[in-house]
Design an enzyme around this catalytic site. Sequence first.
Site, PDB file in Angstrom:
ATOM      1  N   SER A 143       0.866  -1.186   0.000  1.00  0.00           N
ATOM      2  CA  SER A 143       0.000   0.000   0.000  1.00  0.00           C
ATOM      3  C   SER A 143       0.899   1.231   0.000  1.00  0.00           C
ATOM      4  O   SER A 143       2.112   1.108   0.207  1.00  0.00           O
ATOM      5  CB  SER A 143      -0.856  -0.043   1.270  1.00  0.00           C
ATOM      6  OG  SER A 143      -1.315   1.228   1.644  1.00  0.00           O
ATOM      7  N   TYR A 156      -3.212  -0.955  10.004  1.00  0.00           N
ATOM      8  CA  TYR A 156      -3.102  -1.172   8.560  1.00  0.00           C
ATOM      9  C   TYR A 156      -1.705  -0.753   8.074  1.00  0.00           C
ATOM     10  O   TYR A 156      -1.038  -1.499   7.347  1.00  0.00           O
ATOM     11  CB  TYR A 156      -4.194  -0.360   7.851  1.00  0.00           C
ATOM     12  CG  TYR A 156      -4.267  -0.543   6.358  1.00  0.00           C
ATOM     13  CD1 TYR A 156      -4.941  -1.629   5.814  1.00  0.00           C
ATOM     14  CD2 TYR A 156      -3.677   0.378   5.486  1.00  0.00           C
ATOM     15  CE1 TYR A 156      -5.023  -1.794   4.437  1.00  0.00           C
ATOM     16  CE2 TYR A 156      -3.752   0.215   4.123  1.00  0.00           C
ATOM     17  CZ  TYR A 156      -4.431  -0.870   3.596  1.00  0.00           C
ATOM     18  OH  TYR A 156      -4.507  -1.036   2.234  1.00  0.00           O
TER      19      TYR A 156
END
Length: 254
Positions: A143, A156
């Site tokens: 990400s 996350y």
Amino acid sequence: MFDLTGKVAIVTGGNGGIGKGIALGLAKQGCDIAIFARNKEKSELARNDIQKLGVKAEIIICDVADRRSVNDAVKKTSKIFGKLDILVNNAGTNIRTEEPQELTTEQWDQVIQTNLSSMHYMSSEVFPYFKSQQSGKVINIGSMTSIFGSPYASAYSASKGGVVQYTKSCALGWAKYNIQVNAILPGYIVTEMTKGFLEQYPEKEKIITDRTAAGRWGFPKDFEGTAVFLSSAASDFVTGTFIPVDGGYSVALN
Ligand code: NDP
């Protein structure tokens, strides 16, 4: 060089979003696909779309956060397809809070298990097959938070930072078996995951578009080319690295 005819790929979370985009991209090059996911109905729709491309596609119901489920699912896949060549660790989740300390222990564990521990479970279960044939390709999905932090997505970000270091570690450990392990770092992509994000933070849509040099958000289709490259003979001397597929988001100063 990019042909994947006769290859077999496991794509976790291959029933929607980026995972489905990757599965379709690999299938267009002739690759058979095992969709690993929990939702049967969503997986059936994806399987039908993949089969229309003329390859074999099967649904393997699996919770990637559960080692036993992963073990069963990989064994089942090897029996159905007879071999394994490519692993795409794409399944992921996010739980957002205003500030990091607000995440409960259960929420923290859920995100880390789904995004990071799952990569270890999947990669470790697939490894013996790759080792025995002395070839294999692993693609881990990171990400922008593999590079940057985020106050409202701390677990996350921690998991996605871990994805990059885990990728490097496996690449170093498994190069001697001719297994290449790389990561793709998506920018901001239109999927179910970001739908929830924009509902919570609507002002972010324009801010992100303005920072993205390409002047738009990405789509699952944008991952086809990079996934094919990292799955094919074209990337046989590429390992341990990460490729941002982000329209230039990560190279902008602000
Ligand atoms: P989606 O929410 O659209 O898809 C997530 C997928 O993961 C679903 O197919 C879901 O299937 C699967 N999944 C989730 N948890 C599990 C589990 N425990 N076991 C098996 N499968 C699971 O998200 P995206 O397509 O956006 O995200 C895909 C990946 O890309 C994720 O790793 C995400 O972090 C990453 N990413 C996405 C970005 C974006 O902008 N969209 C940006 C950066 C990274 P099911 O529910 O059926 O199990």
